[in-house]
Design an enzyme around this catalytic site. Structure first.
Site, short mmCIF file in Angstrom:
data_model
loop_
_atom_site.label_atom_id
_atom_site.label_comp_id
_atom_site.label_asym_id
_atom_site.label_seq_id
_atom_site.Cartn_x
_atom_site.Cartn_y
_atom_site.Cartn_z
N GLU A 193 28.52 10.94 48.65
CA GLU A 193 26.93 10.98 48.99
C GLU A 193 26.50 9.42 48.44
OE1 GLU A 193 24.79 14.42 47.36
OE2 GLU A 193 25.72 15.56 48.63
N GLU A 228 30.97 20.32 50.57
CA GLU A 228 30.01 21.34 49.93
C GLU A 228 29.21 21.87 50.78
OE1 GLU A 228 27.72 18.91 46.89
OE2 GLU A 228 29.66 17.56 46.31
C1 NOJ Z 1 25.74 17.09 46.11
C2 NOJ Z 1 26.48 16.78 44.83
O1 NOJ Z 1 27.72 16.09 45.57
C3 NOJ Z 1 26.94 17.49 43.64
O2 NOJ Z 1 27.16 16.73 42.70
C4 NOJ Z 1 25.63 18.47 43.42
O3 NOJ Z 1 25.73 19.07 42.24
C5 NOJ Z 1 25.29 19.20 44.38
N1 NOJ Z 1 24.98 18.48 45.82
C6 NOJ Z 1 24.06 20.17 44.36
O4 NOJ Z 1 22.87 19.54 44.29
#
Ligand code: NOJ
Length: 455
Positions: free
Chosen positions: A162, A354
């Site tokens: 990200e 994710e």
């Molecule tokens: C994106 C991130 O990569 C992760 O670290 C985070 O905890 C989750 N989304 C939820 O916000």
């Protein structure tokens, strides 16, 4: 239909689960430092101990096996492996990841390694961090050290998690570590370093491995949903999903993905920045855009706006609409349109790196965690994923965020994203109902999705 070798997985990140904050030679990251600044992290919480995964990884892998995971995505902590960011490699740090990889493989679970999930070594930050033109070389050396040690056993690699968040929110809009606001021109420089760091790391991984690897990146980014299924509306949503928005250009998809997957900036980006865009020599372009093996994507909800609209309602929200405990909208269709749009534009197989939801789960009197909302969320999103696969989009895997409750960055420990509940006072783990439900999905390779959920 899910293919036989579909990677049913779950994910975590080093800072969020490991703890062992200064153990075995590890030094501070920018998050270790940020959480010591009053007001940065909810309740002044830190990742010092977190889920203590560093010491309990064997127990955690046993639980992953009980769920039946085929893949576990985790990240390597740069300051654990190279405590000063550049220079000496810390053997003990590497040993931890090597042991974790062995334990996963012994249990039939494919390891998927993210090199950078936001925990920049503090020592490098003090040298300017991603603003320093040396940063691509620092990252390359780090990638090389990790690849040298793990690439004989790890096949799946992700360079960055990200950039929208660690650059967009961290270095542009000032809402995540290191909580900086920088002007566009500085962020354009940082972007240049990011692209080169990615490319150099990909080369280092392939050189060190000496065998074919599966390499990708794990961005996020706004995906717009069409108002109807008409070709016109779908096209409108597609265009919006790849737009480069003035003021928030770091939050979009194409800003990060076009240079890497298409070898150029988008027309939108050119219109916005003209000759202020980062310049690359032809060799640098070749390095930045060398072919990757998949498009990893972190997907939670359709479009969010920065700053939030004046009436307080994000797109798709309405009075009383379904939301998670972080106020994120439940929009299962994004799991259809995101893979579709990304595959159509970039032509790479997709891995969902994710997806999941924050809840307020606790252990009930009967000793179980009844997270029915997560089951319904997961059910809806997985059906949408199956639908897009049935429509011909190749998807290699799905990783639930997260394997276990953990530190949600600046939000601390209140939001619970895990399939496994963690009592942080005792480190007691409890499989949530969603973990048992997901286990059945995995066992039946998705066939159980056809049946309604039962209480
Ligand atoms: C994106 C991130 O990569 C992760 O670290 C985070 O905890 C989750 N989304 C939820 O916000």
């Amino acid at each position: 239909m899910f293919p036989k070798d579909f990677l049913w997985g779950a994910a975590s990140a080093a800072y969020q689960v490991e703890g062992a904050y200064l153990e075995d030679g590890k030094k501070e990251s920018i998050w270790d430092r940020a959480c010591r600044v009053p007001g940065r992290v909810a309740h002044g919480e830190t990742g010092d101990v977190s889920c203590d995964h560093y010491h309990r990884f064997r127990e955690d892998v046993a639980l992953m096996k009980e769920i039946g995971l085929k893949s576990y995505r985790f990240s390597v902590s740069w300051p654990r492996v190279i405590p000063d960011g550049a220079g000496a490699v810390n053997e003990k740090g590497l040993q931890f990841y090597s042991d974790l990889v062995d334990t996963l493989l012994e249990n039939g679970i494919e390891p998927m390694v993210t090199l950078y999930h936001w925990d920049l070594p503090q020592a490098l930050y003090e040298k300017g961090g991603w603003k320093n033109p040396e940063s691509p070389r620092w990252f390359e050396a780090y990638a090389r050290a990790v690849a040298r040690r793990l690439s004989d056993r790890v096949r799946y690699w992700i360079t960055f998690n990200e950039p929208q968040i660690f650059i967009g929110l961290g270095l542009h809009l000032g809402a995540m570590a290191p909580f900086e606001r920088n002007d566009d021109d500085t962020v354009l420089q940082i972007s240049r370093h990011f692209f080169l760091a990615h490319g150099r790391a990909v080369s280092a991984l392939r050189e060190e491995a000496g065998r074919p690897l599966m390499i990708g990146m794990a961005p996020t980014g706004d995906v717009y949903l069409p108002e109807s299924g008409s070709a016109e509306d779908v096209e409108k949503a597609r265009r919006a999903s790849f737009a480069v928005a003035p003021g928030a250009f770091t939050m979009g998809n194409s800003w990060w993905a076009d240079p890497i997957f298409l070898g150029r900036f988008s027309e939108d980006a050119e219109r916005l920045f003209g000759d202020r865009l980062p310049c690359f020599t032809p060799e640098e372009w070749a390095c930045v855009s060398q072919p990757l093996d998949f498009y990893g994507f972190n997907v939670y909800q359709a479009t969010t706006r920065f700053p939030a609209p004046a009436d307080g309602y994000q797109d798709h929200a309405y009075q009383g609409s379904p939301k998670t405990s972080l106020d994120w909208n439940v929009t299962p269709d994004v799991m259809y349109y995101a893979p579709k749009f990304l595959y159509e534009r970039y032509g790479k197989p997709i891995i969902i790196t994710e997806n999941g939801m924050a809840g307020m789960d606790w252990v009930s009197l009967d000793g179980r965690v009844h997270d029915m909302q997560r089951i319904d969320f997961l059910h809806r999103y997985l059906l949408a994923l199956e639908r897009v696969m049935d429509d011909g989009v190749p998807v290699l895997g799905y990783h639930h965020w997260s394997i276990m409750d953990n530190m949600e960055w600046a939000r601390g420990y209140d939001p619970r994203f895990g399939l496994i509940h963690v009592d942080y006072r005792t480190q007691q783990r409890t499989l949530k109902d969603s973990a048992r439900w997901y286990a059945r999905v995995i066992r039946t390779n998705g066939e159980s999705l056809a049946a309604p959920d039962q209480i």
